[in-house]
Design an enzyme around this catalytic site. Structure first.
Site, mmCIF file in Angstrom:
data_model
loop_
_atom_site.group_PDB
_atom_site.id
_atom_site.type_symbol
_atom_site.label_atom_id
_atom_site.label_comp_id
_atom_site.label_asym_id
_atom_site.label_seq_id
_atom_site.Cartn_x
_atom_site.Cartn_y
_atom_site.Cartn_z
ATOM 1 N N HIS A 73 59.880 18.374 44.941
ATOM 2 C CA HIS A 73 59.179 18.547 46.220
ATOM 3 C C HIS A 73 59.827 19.668 47.016
ATOM 4 O O HIS A 73 61.054 19.801 47.023
ATOM 5 C CB HIS A 73 59.156 17.248 47.034
ATOM 6 N N ASP A 75 58.992 19.969 50.353
ATOM 7 C CA ASP A 75 59.090 19.566 51.758
ATOM 8 C C ASP A 75 60.499 19.039 52.025
ATOM 9 O O ASP A 75 61.205 18.591 51.124
ATOM 10 C CB ASP A 75 58.022 18.514 52.115
ATOM 11 N N GLU A 140 56.834 14.452 49.824
ATOM 12 C CA GLU A 140 57.714 13.425 49.276
ATOM 13 C C GLU A 140 58.465 12.729 50.394
ATOM 14 O O GLU A 140 58.678 11.523 50.346
ATOM 15 C CB GLU A 140 58.707 14.050 48.291
ATOM 16 N N GLU A 141 58.865 13.503 51.403
ATOM 17 C CA GLU A 141 59.670 12.942 52.499
ATOM 18 C C GLU A 141 58.783 12.294 53.558
ATOM 19 O O GLU A 141 59.291 11.718 54.516
ATOM 20 C CB GLU A 141 60.528 14.041 53.150
ATOM 21 N N GLU A 169 65.797 15.634 41.709
ATOM 22 C CA GLU A 169 66.393 15.075 42.947
ATOM 23 C C GLU A 169 67.912 15.060 42.827
ATOM 24 O O GLU A 169 68.460 14.948 41.732
ATOM 25 C CB GLU A 169 65.902 13.637 43.159
ATOM 26 N N HIS A 358 69.817 15.205 53.893
ATOM 27 C CA HIS A 358 69.267 14.664 55.141
ATOM 28 C C HIS A 358 70.256 14.769 56.307
ATOM 29 O O HIS A 358 69.980 14.268 57.391
ATOM 30 C CB HIS A 358 68.815 13.198 54.978
HETATM 31 ZN ZN LIG Z 1 64.229 14.523 47.656
#
Ligand SMILES: [Zn+2]
Length: 386
Positions: A73, A75, A140-141, A169, A358
């Site tokens: 992903h 995003d 995805e997020e 990931e 994150h």
């Molecule tokens: Zn991820």
């Protein structure tokens, strides 16, 4: 920008501010790079009522089997307070051998390493036997409704099929090479309401305090383990996430108590069997004394396991050859899009070290990006060697 360099490509991707659901130029960039290398590229946009439209990307080179799917992903989660970043979150600055920015590890770095390795293969072995497919979502997020699920359905409807998938990931807890994920636990959330009768604290016989019933029910839920775990999974776990009565007064017995819980469960359970078990426990704990109701959220996060097959061992070998570490096969952590891909082909996850994902100051050492590209390169070589 050299797209066969994971560092260059990751830097260019970080400079695209693709906070879910914004495309931010990230998919357009990948489309240009893949098309230039000879991939056929499609950019389906999916929508659903109540959710933002989401742009996605599907690309393929080759017509024959086997088909290796590279998934990810573009995003990213929001940067938070940009003033707290050492280097601006979308600057992609490289300072002292470290690439900074939102998405550096989750997972623009992983995508860049994967695609740089794939472009390398295509350039150096244009006649490699088989096909590489690339599936990148921008959702995805976020709610994960207009992304991987629909993209896989869309690809299937066009006759696309896959033999194996790597999702890039971040999977390593400490060092590159620590961990490959070969499955994921499922997730089920629920709420519990206990009904009482509001009243004066000095006249409890005229009231019915729901907090006492709630304590009893929650104790019943946690009294025994859900299971003892399996060969590849830890024991399932129920965690109470909140208990609320919303009562600001010290002289009032509240009329109702609410709690929420989340269960991370292994492959001994489905959401349905788990709901049955939770209701059984609540009934046993409540008897005739507690008035309660429970509800469960719909979930698409089921537990799954990819059996450690030859493909998994090949990736382990590639990681060990580059890092000197034999990666553990794990099913820990939260959910990921692998839970959707597993319905189409065996899927494993391997990427960067997840420590700063994150967070403010998300970043990755340039050397790790280069090493990850080398690992993926070995995987591709081995996979298409037959
Ligand atoms: Zn991820």
């Amino acid at each position: 920008m050299n797209p066969r360099s994971a560092v260059d490509l990751a830097q260019a991707l970080i400079r695209c501010p693709s906070v879910t659901p914004a495309e931010g130029g990230a998919l357009a960039l990948l489309a240009r790079v893949l098309e230039a290398a000879g991939f056929a590229v499609e950019r389906p946009v999916f929508s659903a009522p109540g959710t933002p439209d989401v742009e996605n990307l599907y690309a393929r080179i080759g017509t024959g089997a086997p088909v290796l799917l590279l998934a990810g992903h573009t995003d990213v989660v929001p940067p938070g307070d940009e003033g707290r970043w050492t280097h601006p979150p979308f600057s992609g600055e490289i300072v002292d051998g470290v690439l900074w920015g939102r998405g550096a590890v989750d997972m623009k770095g992983g995508i860049a390493a994967m695609l740089a390795a794939a472009l390398d293969l295509v350039a150096t072995r244009p006649d490699f036997p088989g096909s590489i497919a690339v599936l990148i979502t921008g959702d995805e997020e976020g709610p994960a409704i207009n992304g991987t699920v629909k993209l896989l359905e869309w690809a299937k409807a066009r006759g696309e099929r896959f033999d194996a998938c790597i999702l890039g990931e971040p999977t390593n807890p400490e060092r590159l090479g620590d961990m490959i994920k070969i499955g994921r636990r499922g997730s089920l959330s629920g709420t519990l309401v206990v009904h009482g009768k509001q009243g004066h604290v000095a006249y409890p016989h005229l009231a019915d305090n729901p907090i006492e019933g709630m304590v009893r029910l929650l104790a019943g839920l946690k009294a025994t383990l859900l299971d003892a775990g399996t060969v590849h999974f830890a024991a399932s776990n129920l965690e109470v996430t909140t208990v609320d009565v919303g009562n600001p007064a010290t002289n009032v017995i509240p009329g109702e108590a609410r709690a929420a819980f989340n269960i991370r469960f292994n492959d001994l359970w489905t959401p349905a069997t788990l709901e049955t078990e939770i209701r059984r426990r609540l009934e046993a704990a409540a008897g005739n004394a507690v008035r309660w109701e429970a509800s469960f959220e719909n979930t698409n996060a089921v537990a799954f396991l990819t059996e450690p097959n030859a493909f998994v061992r090949r990736v382990q070998d590639a990681v060990e050859a580059e890092t000197g570490i034999r990666p553990a096969l794990s099913t820990t952590g939260g959910t990921s899009d692998a839970r959707f891909i597993k319905d189409y082909c065996p899927v494993l996850e391997f990427g960067l070290v997840g420590q700063t994902m994150h967070q403010v100051d998300e970043r990755v050492p340039v050397a790790e990006l280069e090493r990850l590209q080398a690992i993926y390169g070995r995987v591709l070589e081995a996979y298409f060697a037959g």
